[in-house]
Scaffold this motif. Structure first.
Motif, PDB file in Angstrom:
ATOM      1  N   TYR A 442       1.159  -1.433   0.088  1.00  0.00           N
ATOM      2  CA  TYR A 442       0.131  -0.398  -0.290  1.00  0.00           C
ATOM      3  C   TYR A 442       0.725   1.225   0.322  1.00  0.00           C
ATOM      4  O   TYR A 442       0.463   2.389   0.009  1.00  0.00           O
ATOM      5  CB  TYR A 442      -1.039  -0.450   1.144  1.00  0.00           C
ATOM      6  N   ARG A 443       2.731   1.293  -0.229  1.00  0.00           N
ATOM      7  CA  ARG A 443       3.000   2.100  -0.085  1.00  0.00           C
ATOM      8  C   ARG A 443       3.402   3.002  -1.396  1.00  0.00           C
ATOM      9  O   ARG A 443       3.901   3.374  -2.093  1.00  0.00           O
ATOM     10  CB  ARG A 443       4.590   2.180   0.691  1.00  0.00           C
ATOM     11  N   ARG A 498      -6.297   3.278   3.139  1.00  0.00           N
ATOM     12  CA  ARG A 498      -5.091   3.449   3.399  1.00  0.00           C
ATOM     13  C   ARG A 498      -4.282   4.204   3.611  1.00  0.00           C
ATOM     14  O   ARG A 498      -3.527   3.742   2.505  1.00  0.00           O
ATOM     15  CB  ARG A 498      -4.726   2.218   4.004  1.00  0.00           C
ATOM     16  N   TRP A 500      -0.885   5.826   3.046  1.00  0.00           N
ATOM     17  CA  TRP A 500       0.670   5.626   2.597  1.00  0.00           C
ATOM     18  C   TRP A 500       1.314   5.978   4.170  1.00  0.00           C
ATOM     19  O   TRP A 500       2.304   6.017   3.373  1.00  0.00           O
ATOM     20  CB  TRP A 500       0.800   5.577   0.954  1.00  0.00           C
TER      21      TRP A 500
ATOM     22  N   MET B   1      -9.447   3.751   7.711  1.00  0.00           N
ATOM     23  CA  MET B   1      -8.712   3.317   8.061  1.00  0.00           C
ATOM     24  C   MET B   1      -8.744   1.552   8.393  1.00  0.00           C
ATOM     25  O   MET B   1      -8.202   1.256   9.086  1.00  0.00           O
ATOM     26  CB  MET B   1      -8.645   3.973   9.522  1.00  0.00           C
ATOM     27  N   ASP B   2      -9.344   1.504   7.892  1.00  0.00           N
ATOM     28  CA  ASP B   2     -10.000   0.173   8.143  1.00  0.00           C
ATOM     29  C   ASP B   2      -9.075  -1.305   7.541  1.00  0.00           C
ATOM     30  O   ASP B   2      -8.846  -0.899   6.666  1.00  0.00           O
ATOM     31  CB  ASP B   2     -11.446  -1.320   8.345  1.00  0.00           C
ATOM     32  N   ARG B 119      -3.136   7.700  -5.529  1.00  0.00           N
ATOM     33  CA  ARG B 119      -1.955   7.984  -5.147  1.00  0.00           C
ATOM     34  C   ARG B 119      -1.267   9.400  -5.547  1.00  0.00           C
ATOM     35  O   ARG B 119       0.035   9.646  -6.493  1.00  0.00           O
ATOM     36  CB  ARG B 119      -0.994   6.903  -5.840  1.00  0.00           C
TER      37      ARG B 119
END
Lengths: 501, 176
Positions: A442-443, A498, A500, B1-2, B119
């Motif tokens: 996940y990063r 989530r 990173w 956040m789960d 991202r």
């Protein structure tokens, strides 16, 4: 422990004045030493001497006045109403720096030799803003420094999670506070370990340092005139002395390498608290960094056979940095035992990696490395034929080289491996300097699939995994094999909500 | 956040086959004007080099052979450049999926980058002087991964670039 109130503007510890003055003096001396030497060497008449001393005295007074002003005007406080940390400084003009809590990345400690002597710490606040990357409060006693850093990190956390009603975090808060002072575990790297570490590292670095030092010296002082190149004497003598010279250089390189290791990592100390890993190290420039697992982007564990035998492993932690200067945000911790490495991994990843899928490179990687490495052999052969070296010697040398090259590349190739489990990507590489790089899926920021034209027919690609702590490349893999991997990785990254960082 | 529902992925192999395939996305090619831009850039440097060679030829009057060798080398080099431009314009392309953007570029060294929307740090549209003349734009997509994972999509019609930018911005904020 006394409670500190940071809400009012306040100065540094009073000894900070010594620090400022001392630093100013140091800079002064560094800039003026030529003048001092001039007066020492040359004869000067009394009047000029007197004037100079008077001048120096005035400069000293001015420096003192400057330092006092700088000390008095340097004030900081935490403004909870406006949710920011405020720093005022400046002698002539006044600078006001406001750092909103959410912009605080990290609070670290730093100490140079003078600060060590006085017994104070620099508190360094790293920010995400663009104006100042970090601000430094140079003189606080340990307790106050600790308190300030804790307070700031708390406020920052509160700011980030403040929006959501986070009951879980609140529940966690109280036990954390209670255990905050007590580390879960602690690990200290002794001086002996550092010496062992230096002895088992690459001396060529030390030799390089010496050579660089020598060349700068030669450029500056023309050492050639002192040591003329042409030493009269027999050929034999020169050969013998050059052998001694090389051995001496290596020995000296070894000493330098050990010294560098000791100075850089002196007193390396790891403490794991509930939420963060505290790393302290360094003799000349002592730093203390709090690493939160959420900021760690990549982890690298490396060792070489000698160090492995001595149970010495090196950890490199890459922290998130939005800028391109990745090297700076990498923290290197050498001389760790395998157990500690495991502990740190557990702290960062919260689980152990269990590789489920393993991807090996295509043989073409081995072949390419070998053919590239054999270029010197071919060149050597050509040169040898031109200058008509004895065929036997030439052939022998080239074959030995080729055999070593094949062996090295074969075993290097054997070690190359990309492993993957549900959450973590692991790249294993290196024959002498063995390393494993860990990247949590996940990063990942992006994945690139690269394919030179000549790989197309064979269906081979090179992979690059981009993260905020640097890239991991894995070259020469079958496209058919890795396309599902890329799809899987993208699926994971896109479906995990989530953060990173 | 789960935390991730780990049950979903007990068996890596089977799941992977049914995932969306990045390879099968049909990529949009860049605007024809992009090829024109590349050609213009190459031609500008060609002019400079040829000028340099001409000047040099006056001084190298006695060395005909060297002159022709250098000349031949540059003819080959620029011939190759034009061909490379053509291939680049033909091959470079981008694609948008529901959750990521894919960009493929390069002829000899092909590189396909997949950047998930969640991202992406920010997107911008840029045009330099030549872009303005040709009426095209460059879409720049920035990630925290640094220059390696940043994606620049050149040669887009300005409307497309702006539309893409808006679309991506919206999807970024949808994830944040």
């Amino acid at each position: 422990m006394p409670e500190y109130d940071f809400s009012q503007p306040q100065r540094q510890s009073k000894v900070g004045l010594i620090l400022i003055f001392g630093t100013a003096l140091f800079h002064l001396v560094r800039n003026l030493w030529v003048v001092v030497i001039y007066f020492l060497v040359r004869e000067v008449d009394r009047q000029i001497m007197l004037l100079t001393i008077l001048g120096l005295f005035v400069v000293l007074l001015l420096t003192l006045a400057y330092s006092v002003l700088a000390f008095l005007n340097f004030k900081f406080h935490i403004d909870e109403k406006n949710r920011e940390f405020v720093l005022r400084k400046g002698v002539v003009s006044t600078d006001v720096i406001n750092i909103p809590f959410e912009k605080i990345q990290q609070v670290n400690f730093r100490r140079n030799l003078l600060q060590r002597l006085i017994g104070v710490y620099s508190v360094v606040i790293e920010t995400a803003g663009s104006q100042d990357k970090e601000i430094e409060i140079k003189a606080l006693f340990q307790e106050k420094a600790n308190e300030l850093s804790e307070r700031l990190m708390e406020l920052k956390e509160a700011e980030i999670f403040g929006g959501r009603e986070d009951l879980e975090a609140a529940a966690e808060e109280s036990p954390e506070k209670a255990t905050f002072k007590k580390p879960k575990w602690e690990y200290h790297v002794s001086l002996l370990t550092l010496i062992k570490l230096g002895l088992s590292s690459n001396y060529l670095r030390g030799v390089g340092l010496i050579l660089a030092f020598y060349f700068t010296l030669r450029d500056q002082f023309m050492l050639d005139e002192v040591f003329p190149n042409e030493i009269p004497g027999q050929q034999e003598f020169v050969e013998k002395s050059s052998f001694v010279f090389i051995m001496g250089l290596l020995l000296f390189g070894m000493v330098i390498t050990v010294a560098e290791t000791v100075i850089k990592y002196y007193d390396l100390n790891l403490k794991q608290f509930h939420e963060s890993l505290q790393v302290e190290m360094g003799l000349r420039n002592n730093t203390k960094v709090n690493i939160r697992s959420s900021r760690v982007q990549m982890l690298e564990v490396s060792t070489n056979p000698v160090q492995k035998f001595l149970d010495l492993y090196t950890l490199k932690i890459s922290l998130a940095s939005s800028q391109d200067d990745l090297e700076k945000s990498r923290i290197k911790m050498p001389g760790l035992s395998p157990e500690v490495v495991k502990q740190v991994q557990k702290f960062i990843f919260k689980q152990e990696s269990s590789e489920k899928v393993t991807i090996l490179p295509h043989k073409i990687v081995l072949w390419r490395k070998f053919s590239r490495g054999s270029i010197p052999a071919v060149l050597g052969l050509v040169v040898g034929f031109i200058f008509q070296f004895p065929t036997l010697l030439l052939g022998g040398l080239v074959s030995v080289y080729l055999i070593l090259l094949s062996l090295y590349n074969y075993f290097y190739f054997q070690r190359l491996k990309l492993g993957l489990d549900k959450d973590i990507l692991v790249k294993t590489s290196g024959l002498w300097n063995r390393k494993e790089q860990f990247l949590e899926i996940y990063r990942l920021q992006a994945v690139s699939v690269r394919q030179p034209l000549w790989y197309k027919r064979r269906g081979i690609v090179n992979l690059t995994f981009h993260s905020a702590g640097g890239d991991i490349s894995f070259n020469g893999v079958r496209k058919k094999e890795v396309t599902p991997l890329v799809n899987f990785l993208m699926y994971r990254v896109e479906s995990i909500e989530r953060s990173w960082m | 956040m789960d935390p991730v529902r780990s049950g979903d992925f007990s068996n890596l192999e089977v799941d992977v086959a049914s995932l969306p395939q990045y390879e099968q996305v049909k990529l949009h090619s860049l605007s024809k004007k992009y090829l024109l831009k590349l050609h213009i850039n190459t031609s500008i440097s060609l002019t400079f080099f040829m000028g340099g060679i001409l000047v040099a030829s006056f001084f190298l009057a006695g060395y005909q052979l060297i002159f022709w060798l250098v000349f031949g080398f540059f003819v080959l080099l620029f011939g190759w450049s034009y061909y490379n431009n053509y291939q680049l314009a033909k091959r470079n392309g981008y694609g948008l999926r529901e959750r990521d953007v894919i960009y493929r570029r390069g002829f000899i060294f092909e590189k396909v980058t997949v950047v998930p929307f969640n991202r992406i740090q920010h997107v911008s549209v840029e045009r330099n002087f030549l872009d303005k003349l040709l009426n095209i734009s460059t879409l720049k997509i920035f990630t925290a991964g640094g220059s390696g994972s940043d994606v620049n999509i050149p040669g887009l019609p300005p409307e497309t670039a702006t539309a893409l930018k808006e679309e991506i911005s919206e999807r970024i904020s949808g994830h944040a």
